[in-house]
Motif scaffolding. Structure first.
Motif, mmCIF file in Angstrom:
data_model
loop_
_atom_site.group_PDB
_atom_site.id
_atom_site.type_symbol
_atom_site.label_atom_id
_atom_site.label_comp_id
_atom_site.label_asym_id
_atom_site.label_seq_id
_atom_site.Cartn_x
_atom_site.Cartn_y
_atom_site.Cartn_z
ATOM 1 N N TYR A 100 10.212 -2.062 3.834
ATOM 2 C CA TYR A 100 9.065 -1.186 3.582
ATOM 3 C C TYR A 100 9.239 0.140 4.292
ATOM 4 C CZ TYR A 100 4.166 0.387 3.583
ATOM 5 O OH TYR A 100 3.010 1.100 3.423
ATOM 6 N N ARG A 108 0.849 -1.191 0.000
ATOM 7 C CA ARG A 108 0.000 0.000 0.000
ATOM 8 C C ARG A 108 0.883 1.239 0.000
ATOM 9 N NH1 ARG A 108 -3.088 0.828 5.354
ATOM 10 N NH2 ARG A 108 -1.264 2.135 5.788
ATOM 11 N N GLU A 140 -5.952 -6.225 7.674
ATOM 12 C CA GLU A 140 -5.484 -5.070 6.892
ATOM 13 C C GLU A 140 -3.978 -4.937 7.037
ATOM 14 O OE1 GLU A 140 -7.371 -1.263 7.545
ATOM 15 O OE2 GLU A 140 -6.499 -0.517 5.677
ATOM 16 N N TRP A 141 -3.289 -4.716 5.906
ATOM 17 C CA TRP A 141 -1.831 -4.654 5.890
ATOM 18 C C TRP A 141 -1.333 -3.374 5.223
ATOM 19 C CZ3 TRP A 141 1.176 -8.513 8.031
ATOM 20 C CH2 TRP A 141 0.550 -9.734 8.301
ATOM 21 N N GLN A 142 -0.088 -2.997 5.583
ATOM 22 C CA GLN A 142 0.638 -2.002 4.784
ATOM 23 C C GLN A 142 1.284 -2.711 3.598
ATOM 24 O OE1 GLN A 142 2.665 -0.707 8.523
ATOM 25 N NE2 GLN A 142 2.318 1.337 7.687
ATOM 26 N N ALA A 143 1.754 -3.918 3.870
ATOM 27 C CA ALA A 143 2.361 -4.738 2.812
ATOM 28 C C ALA A 143 2.423 -6.160 3.314
ATOM 29 C CB ALA A 143 3.779 -4.230 2.486
#
Lengths: 247, 247, 247, 247, 247, 247, 247
Positions: A185, A41, A164-167
């Motif tokens: 990241y 993201r 839900e993830w950032q990556a």
């Protein structure tokens, strides 16, 4: 594995004495049998990528679909049992289309994800069917009433839980790839930086350079588009990740 | 475990010779596999809190939903199998909404709880499905015709039994937390005191300070609201429970 | 237990070679796992009482519902699996309400009881579900066309058989309590004497004094009402059955 | 019993190699677990009687219903699993009522019996349910167009077979009672002689005098009526069958 | 029997490796457990007869129904599981009645038989029910447009196969009786000769004289009628087959 | 194979501990039990071919249908369980016809393929049925709005996964044939070259010349047509692949 | 047979590890348990014949129906489980009649055959029923718009596969008969030569002359008709195949 475990692992609708659902855990193994998919993201969009195993030069790599457009602002990357994933994608597309028709606006990323996971959960509780042997990365960009964009990245797993993830990564060697992402990241990257990150992560997982046929990349910023084979080759080359002799 | 027990623990719709339902007991173990949630009833409202395990720095802790608003005056904290809990929450939301539409007033906390437990019980008696591997703490504030408020706190367990509590815990180490609450609960506290109590109890269970990302807090007094990450950090700090280096 | 029994005790819809239904017998054990409830029929009404186990000081003992009003003239005391009992109570309430609406008069105690036992029997003959692990004491007062009152007391057991009693007990140590009742029951007592009898019987079963939180009492004479905690404490005290230090 | 038999006795819908239906045979054992009922056909009516086990002095013996009025001219005595018998009686009542409403005349005894046995047979052939563990004696008096009366006595067994008898017994020690009847039955007795015969037979089976609480008697000549406790006591006394100290 | 056979004989819907359906074969054994029935086709009609076991002098032998009128021109004799046979007879009666109402003429014997066997076959192929443990002899007389009569005699077996016979037997010792018939049957006898033949055959099977209560006889020539007890006694006497002391 | 595998391979709706679906894998073996079919995509059309085993000279080889016209522009070659393949073909024809009626234009090759694979997948996840033991090669030519033609070649496998190929084989020795194709396929051949390639590949698989009765060939360029026996013989002869003495 | 096979042969809806469907193979054995049927296609029609086992002189051999007229131009010969074959024939008749009513012309032989095989296939894939233990030879003559006749001969097997033949056999010793046919069949014989061929083949299979009662013959040229017993005797005699002493 011992006899104790075998006593509880052949019915989807029973718990083991320690409260586990073995068929769901085996479905997670089915996900790990598929090649890896990655999502990142960024502040201006989401990047999804999938590696593909092309077992014959006669097989059309373009025909191995692991990235799927759901709507203009929404796409998924899959891992695991291919036919199961296709079925989830079909469910999701119908759901998103119905929602859009009913409310005359695109379905937001989070409710879309939860509609999918609710569907997945039912196959873990009711008898007469097995769980889905597939996981999805759901990437999309919501637009609020003020026109502000909000990229979101979710994972749906075989138990029917949304994360839900950032990556993150799903599929074979997901732990290796996720570790790479955790190390590399930078919060809220641009989608361009995101593309570089996902390709580096996939190369890391393979421990060798990539050919553009073995990887698919989609960007939602805020409209879904997939990188063509030329764009993929160029990017891999610029990142010094292109396999020698790749077409 | 012995062969005797194994003979009766793989069907949801059979009793063991001593009158137990093993699948329901195993579902209780599934609840204990989830991180702990706590609820405290005060004279002016109810406090719900949930601890969360954030297994990766890339995972959005906000996306791990263990507190759920049901209606303005009603919320739940869950523990156990996440996808099962989500399904119960969905059932509850639809039920509360239907009730409100039908009677044009909010659904009282006790009938809401019993609607959920009746639903849960069906999955323990009928064949073809397993019990829910999730428990809920239901907190809410009823308002009578004279406008008087009455906070209530209930637990729903996997057998489909409702319990009313002054304060309690569900999930991992629920016995440790409940023991802490029994020692430290003063009858009819304020919600402010309730917030302190639940956070102290969670810290006790972990045997270490907390970071604001690892805990969610909701207050219904009489309207449901969740504490933001800043408010959580401040409160933890003021209670000297903030983990070193917590963001 | 031997292998012979095990061959026939895991299906609700099979007989053993000696004509027994083991799952129904195991459901009776589930009833005995619950704390005891008592009923006494007097000449002017019926008394129902239930003992409760309060496993934590934070648990609201009022929330442990073992006495249930069905209609103005009708109530039940339950024992066994709590969620199953709740379901039977719900069935009974709907049934009594439907009957009242249809015939514009209260449902008599005996047909009410038989409607419940018919429902219970179905779960012992059809496949796909287990028997109810709960028993009920049904107490009520019928009024005939001349306005004469007739108190009745019935038991419903997990096989779906109705029994009519002058006084009896269901649940843990039901045999001890019933023996006490057989020794101490004077035919057609007043409800006041009935209250004394049930409380003495419960104390006898526990072999120790009672606190008012651990026992619920309902009187139907001819209208259902439950004794409040103060009335329970006073009665226990007057009978010299109050536990030391009971609030 | 040997392993051979066990291989075929746990499914209602399978035959053993020698053409037997074991679950039906086990259901017959369930009938023999119930106390005995007797029927005698006279030239002017039918007598039904049932012995009852009153396991506690607090149990209302009147509430143990083993004789059931079906219609003015029709009654049944049951033996075996009480809840199953009640269900068959309910089926029979509805059937007789429907027939009466449709044809505006009472249902004759033979078609009534066959309607019941057809219902019973279905539970021996279809999967998903067990056979009925109950047998009935059906007694009634048909009236033809000329007003002539014809008493009939039938038995329904768990296989769904109807038998017509002059006199017979079902339940515990049915063979002993039937042998007594074979020895002592005079063809076409009066109902008065029939009452004496059934009571003597029941006393024979018990090998001891009877109390009026332990036996119920119904006469259909041609209208169904049950003997009250006083009439039963007087009759027992007159037959010198009254237990000492019987109330 | 060996383990090999046991592996395939407990499900109605599976074949054994050599292509057999064991449950159907076991149902044939169930037929042989019933007393024998005989049929003979004459040039002017069909004779059906059934032997009966009267296990008690109090049992009404007339109530043991093994001959059943289906329509004026059509009857059946049954053998095997009595309740199953009754069910087939009911099916046949409804079928014949429906056909008569639809086409305004009696149902011919062959299509009637095949309607029954089709019904029987379904219970051998679909899961969830066992085969019928009963066989029927179907006797009837068809009348063509020219008014010519054609007597027919069929057998229906538990596999659902129809057979047409000149004379045959079903039930216990069917092979002995059939052998007697093969030796003694003269083609196209009169029904009077047929009556003699069936009674001689039944006596042969029993190896002793007969009482009129132990045998039923029906003649369709072309209208169905059953011989009364007196006619049976006279016939037996005239054939010197009457048991000594038979009433 | 070991006991471990056997524990998981008899239910279509369970995963093994390593995430495999054994019944789907066994269905792939069923495909390999059928004789081989081949497909080649050219720049101007698609070629499908199937080898056939003619087990008797009296068997009409034309009646062994392994090539099936779906629509004017669309055909399939099958391998595996013949009856299963026929069922899939029927499904596909109805689907293509419905689509054409609804949209008034031919169904494109890819959506057609995916409709088939979705149907196939359902039989791998739901209980109560086995997977299809058949695979298909789907060949067709799409025409876009500008009238440009696009030949496509897909495979559907028993898991319900669609694959797009330039050239491939299904059935017995598919690996040998595919290896031959990989070595000898020149990208985008003409259909004439394609016909030569498929026949050479089939001859290679058999390791001997072919008779025209043992092979079927269909060409879609862009209209589906099958080569007659004479055309097949001529082509084989011209390729020096004709078996000696072939008719 | 070994334990390995037994693990997979008791469920119709599972594959064995080598891709076989054992229940279908066992159903083929059921076909071979029935006496043999033969079909021959001539240039002017089709000949069907069936041998019959007449196990008793009292059994009406005409009643053993192995040849069935479907429509004027269409007939079948069956082998295997008789009741199953009858059911398939009924299915076929209804199907052919429906088709004729809908399109106002006779159903062609090939689509008729495929309608039957599609029906048969369903019983091999869905759970809850066993495959059909019967095979059919379908013979018929199609007439095209120009009035040209085209005789066709098909086989339907228990897997649901259709085969087209010039001449073939099903049932006991089908391999012996088919070998005889392969040796003696001259292409496109007349139906007269066909009748001789089928009778010679049946005699070969029995290794002895035939009686006219033991064989049925039908000719469709182009209208279905069966040879009477006299015609059969004459033909057998003229072929020197008539058994000595045959009536």
């Amino acid at each position: 594995m011992n006899g104790q475990q075998q006593a509880y692992d052949r019915g989807t609708n029973i718990f083991s004495p320690d409260g586990r659902l073995y068929q769901v855990e085996y479905a997670r193994e089915a996900v790990r049998r598929g090649s890896v998919s990655v999502g990142v993201r960024g502040h201006d969009g989401v990047v999804l990528a999938a590696s593909k195993r092309v077992r014959s030069p006669l097989l059309e790599s373009e025909g191995i679909e692991k990235l799927h457009k759901i709507d203009d602002h929404l796409g998924v990357a899959s891992a695991g049992h291919v036919a199961d994933a296709r079925r989830l994608v079909d469910f999701g597309r119908r759901r998103a289309q119905t929602d859009r028709l009913r409310y005359d606006q695109p379905m937001a990323v989070e409710p879309f994800t939860k509609a999918v996971t609710d569907h997945v959960q039912e196959y873990t509780q009711q008898g007469g069917a097995r769980p889905f042997g597939a996981a999805l990365l759901v990437g999309g960009v919501d637009t609020n009433a003020e026109g502000e964009l909000r990229p979101r990245l979710f994972e749906t797993d075989p138990s029917g839980t949304p994360y839900e993830w950032q990556a993150t990564a799903i599929g074979a060697n997901d732990d290796v790839v996720r570790e790479y992402l955790e190390t590399n990241y930078d919060p809220d990257p641009s989608v361009d930086a995101g593309v570089e990150l996902v390709l580096s992560a996939l190369a890391e997982a393979r421990d060798e350079p990539l050919s553009p046929e073995e990887v698919d990349v989609a960007i939602i910023d805020p409209t879904y588009r997939e990188l063509g084979v030329d764009a993929r080759r160029e990017t891999l080359e610029s990142l010094d990740l292109l396999a020698d002799g790749a077409s």
